[in-house]
Design a protein around this motif. Structure first.
Motif, mmCIF file in Angstrom:
data_model
loop_
_atom_site.group_PDB
_atom_site.id
_atom_site.type_symbol
_atom_site.label_atom_id
_atom_site.label_comp_id
_atom_site.label_asym_id
_atom_site.label_seq_id
_atom_site.Cartn_x
_atom_site.Cartn_y
_atom_site.Cartn_z
ATOM 1 N N LYS A 46 32.921 19.264 49.025
ATOM 2 C CA LYS A 46 31.032 19.595 49.323
ATOM 3 C C LYS A 46 30.320 20.806 48.164
ATOM 4 C CE LYS A 46 26.774 19.838 51.939
ATOM 5 N NZ LYS A 46 26.430 19.923 53.316
ATOM 6 N N SER A 47 30.545 22.023 48.024
ATOM 7 C CA SER A 47 30.593 23.002 46.391
ATOM 8 C C SER A 47 30.223 22.612 45.334
ATOM 9 C CB SER A 47 31.493 24.368 47.122
ATOM 10 O OG SER A 47 32.250 23.956 46.450
ATOM 11 N N GLY A 48 31.788 21.588 45.060
ATOM 12 C CA GLY A 48 31.675 20.967 44.025
ATOM 13 C C GLY A 48 32.338 22.022 42.969
ATOM 14 N N VAL A 49 32.615 23.878 43.406
ATOM 15 C CA VAL A 49 33.334 24.144 42.555
ATOM 16 C C VAL A 49 34.609 24.265 42.730
ATOM 17 C CG1 VAL A 49 33.870 27.047 42.240
ATOM 18 C CG2 VAL A 49 31.261 25.753 43.173
ATOM 19 N N LYS A 50 35.216 24.500 41.476
ATOM 20 C CA LYS A 50 36.866 23.879 41.367
ATOM 21 C C LYS A 50 37.725 25.249 41.933
ATOM 22 C CE LYS A 50 37.137 19.885 38.701
ATOM 23 N NZ LYS A 50 37.534 19.633 37.334
ATOM 24 N N SER A 51 38.543 25.478 42.385
ATOM 25 C CA SER A 51 38.967 27.246 42.562
ATOM 26 C C SER A 51 39.604 27.059 40.687
ATOM 27 C CB SER A 51 40.781 26.702 43.418
ATOM 28 O OG SER A 51 40.144 26.690 44.544
ATOM 29 N N GLU A 52 39.780 28.274 40.166
ATOM 30 C CA GLU A 52 40.514 28.952 39.317
ATOM 31 C C GLU A 52 41.979 28.838 39.364
ATOM 32 O OE1 GLU A 52 39.047 32.288 37.497
ATOM 33 O OE2 GLU A 52 36.603 32.153 38.431
ATOM 34 N N ARG A 53 42.944 28.260 38.112
ATOM 35 C CA ARG A 53 43.932 28.220 38.756
ATOM 36 C C ARG A 53 45.149 29.216 37.619
ATOM 37 N NH1 ARG A 53 44.662 25.199 42.382
ATOM 38 N NH2 ARG A 53 42.532 23.048 42.122
ATOM 39 N N ASN A 54 46.228 29.621 38.247
ATOM 40 C CA ASN A 54 47.061 30.386 37.103
ATOM 41 C C ASN A 54 48.271 28.791 36.107
ATOM 42 O OD1 ASN A 54 46.950 32.717 38.349
ATOM 43 N ND2 ASN A 54 47.591 32.073 40.484
ATOM 44 N N PRO A 55 48.775 29.711 35.555
ATOM 45 C CA PRO A 55 49.613 28.202 34.790
ATOM 46 C C PRO A 55 50.183 27.944 35.391
ATOM 47 C CG PRO A 55 49.506 31.101 33.435
ATOM 48 C CD PRO A 55 48.715 30.764 34.349
ATOM 49 N N ASP A 56 50.679 27.817 36.397
ATOM 50 C CA ASP A 56 51.491 26.943 37.291
ATOM 51 C C ASP A 56 50.739 25.917 38.758
ATOM 52 O OD1 ASP A 56 50.632 28.596 39.642
ATOM 53 O OD2 ASP A 56 52.743 29.090 40.374
ATOM 54 N N GLY A 57 49.712 26.396 38.343
ATOM 55 C CA GLY A 57 48.697 25.211 39.339
ATOM 56 C C GLY A 57 47.763 25.599 39.936
ATOM 57 N N SER A 58 48.874 27.356 40.941
ATOM 58 C CA SER A 58 48.730 27.817 42.407
ATOM 59 C C SER A 58 47.178 28.395 41.210
ATOM 60 C CB SER A 58 49.314 28.359 42.300
ATOM 61 O OG SER A 58 49.740 29.684 41.556
ATOM 62 N N ILE A 88 44.064 30.899 41.913
ATOM 63 C CA ILE A 88 44.175 32.540 41.641
ATOM 64 C C ILE A 88 43.783 33.485 42.348
ATOM 65 C CG2 ILE A 88 42.556 34.504 40.373
ATOM 66 C CD1 ILE A 88 43.446 32.262 37.946
ATOM 67 N N GLY A 89 42.172 33.397 43.173
ATOM 68 C CA GLY A 89 41.844 33.423 44.581
ATOM 69 C C GLY A 89 40.969 32.531 45.583
ATOM 70 N N SER A 90 40.331 33.315 46.552
ATOM 71 C CA SER A 90 39.983 32.249 47.918
ATOM 72 C C SER A 90 38.838 31.541 47.178
ATOM 73 C CB SER A 90 39.663 33.199 48.710
ATOM 74 O OG SER A 90 39.364 32.900 49.857
ATOM 75 N N HIS A 91 38.226 30.581 47.682
ATOM 76 C CA HIS A 91 37.224 29.619 47.007
ATOM 77 C C HIS A 91 36.353 30.250 48.040
ATOM 78 C CE1 HIS A 91 34.756 26.741 46.667
ATOM 79 N NE2 HIS A 91 35.802 25.816 45.761
ATOM 80 N N PRO A 92 34.924 30.454 46.771
ATOM 81 C CA PRO A 92 33.838 31.120 47.327
ATOM 82 C C PRO A 92 33.293 30.343 48.900
ATOM 83 C CG PRO A 92 33.143 30.342 45.034
ATOM 84 C CD PRO A 92 34.588 30.225 45.864
ATOM 85 N N ALA A 93 33.499 28.710 49.000
ATOM 86 C CA ALA A 93 32.516 28.253 49.814
ATOM 87 C C ALA A 93 33.466 28.167 51.364
ATOM 88 C CB ALA A 93 32.591 26.738 49.958
ATOM 89 N N PHE A 94 34.460 28.959 51.166
ATOM 90 C CA PHE A 94 35.613 29.109 52.517
ATOM 91 C C PHE A 94 34.692 29.843 53.661
ATOM 92 C CE2 PHE A 94 38.835 30.326 55.102
ATOM 93 C CZ PHE A 94 39.371 29.084 55.688
#
Length: 248
Positions: free
Chosen positions: A110-122, A124-130
């Motif tokens: 709903k927030s429209g904010v994507k998660s930042e990712r490491n090169p392997d796709g995982s 990087i950090g916890s989502h701000p909307a969680f």
């Protein structure tokens, strides 16, 4: 749930609550690297949605072959079921609307904010909307890469936010009224389907995924109100005949 895993021979490693779901993922990465263990990477592994595209989606299409189907309703954990099923269902039944649900308290999509990712796709950090929510198995504190890719291939048509208490109540009602023993996430999916049905044209047909059994939730809020011993009403029923009563 931990006891069931240990009963099956697994080792269960607990991580601090403050580190959320991402902490569990990072701990698993550490352990895999340290010990040379296989890491499933279920949030990024393309084998996850590929399996649902090859099995779950065709099963749904077969069951509804020659029959009406208007909505496909589900939540997400890794996003594998959504990513694998949605694109196949849409390719074969374009008129079917995909309904995606997530916890009301954790509106990552709903927030429209994507998660930042490491090169392997995982992530990087916890989502701000969680925010913490009781729908176990749904919506970790990051947007899974599998889900993100799935949304690019087959975007959902409808979105429903599910309140935690409603998920629990719906799961309990499914057990009491329908004989369906499902977990909190199953209750959440059914609540989303009911809400969608309220808005859908009369006569619409909905298919909803109940992904888990209730037996894994005995130590969770789902069973918090369920006592093991007889309550006052049950004691009175026992006393309604003279024999075989427990000592007071």
């Amino acid at each position: 749930r931990r006891k069931l895993m240990r009963f099956l021979g697994s080792k269960v490693i607990i991580t601090p609550k403050k580190d959320k779901g991402l902490g569990m993922v990072k701990k698993a990465q550490e352990l895999s690297k340290q010990h040379g263990w296989f890491l499933a990477r279920q949030f990024e592994n393309e084998a996850n949605p590929a399996f649902h595209a090859a099995t779950t989606a065709p099963e749904i299409l077969k069951d509804f072959e020659g029959k009406q189907l208007d909505y496909f309703v589900l939540g997400y954990g890794t996003g594998g079921t959504f990513a694998g099923c949605s694109k196949v269902i849409k390719a074969n039944r374009p008129s079917v609307k995909i309904v995606l649900a997530e916890p009301e308290a954790a509106g990552l999509l709903k927030s429209g904010v994507k998660s930042e990712r490491n090169p392997d796709g995982s992530a990087i950090g916890s989502h701000p909307a969680f925010n913490a929510h009781p729908i176990q198995g749904w919506t970790p504190d990051f947007v899974p890469q599998i889900l993100e890719k799935g949304l690019e291939e087959a975007k959902h048509d409808e979105y429903i936010a599910v309140p935690g208490p409603s998920a629990i109540q719906t799961s309990q009602l499914l057990a009491k009224t329908q004989g369906i023993l499902t977990g909190i996430s199953g209750g959440a999916s059914m609540w989303a389907a009911i809400e969608m049905a309220k808005k859908a044209p009369e006569g619409s047909v909905l298919c909803v995924i109940l992904a888990d059994t209730g037996e894994r939730y005995l130590s969770t809020p789902l069973f918090e109100s369920i006592a093991a011993d007889m309550n006052a009403e049950e004691i009175e029923i026992s006393k309604s005949t003279p024999g075989f009563q427990l000592a007071a």
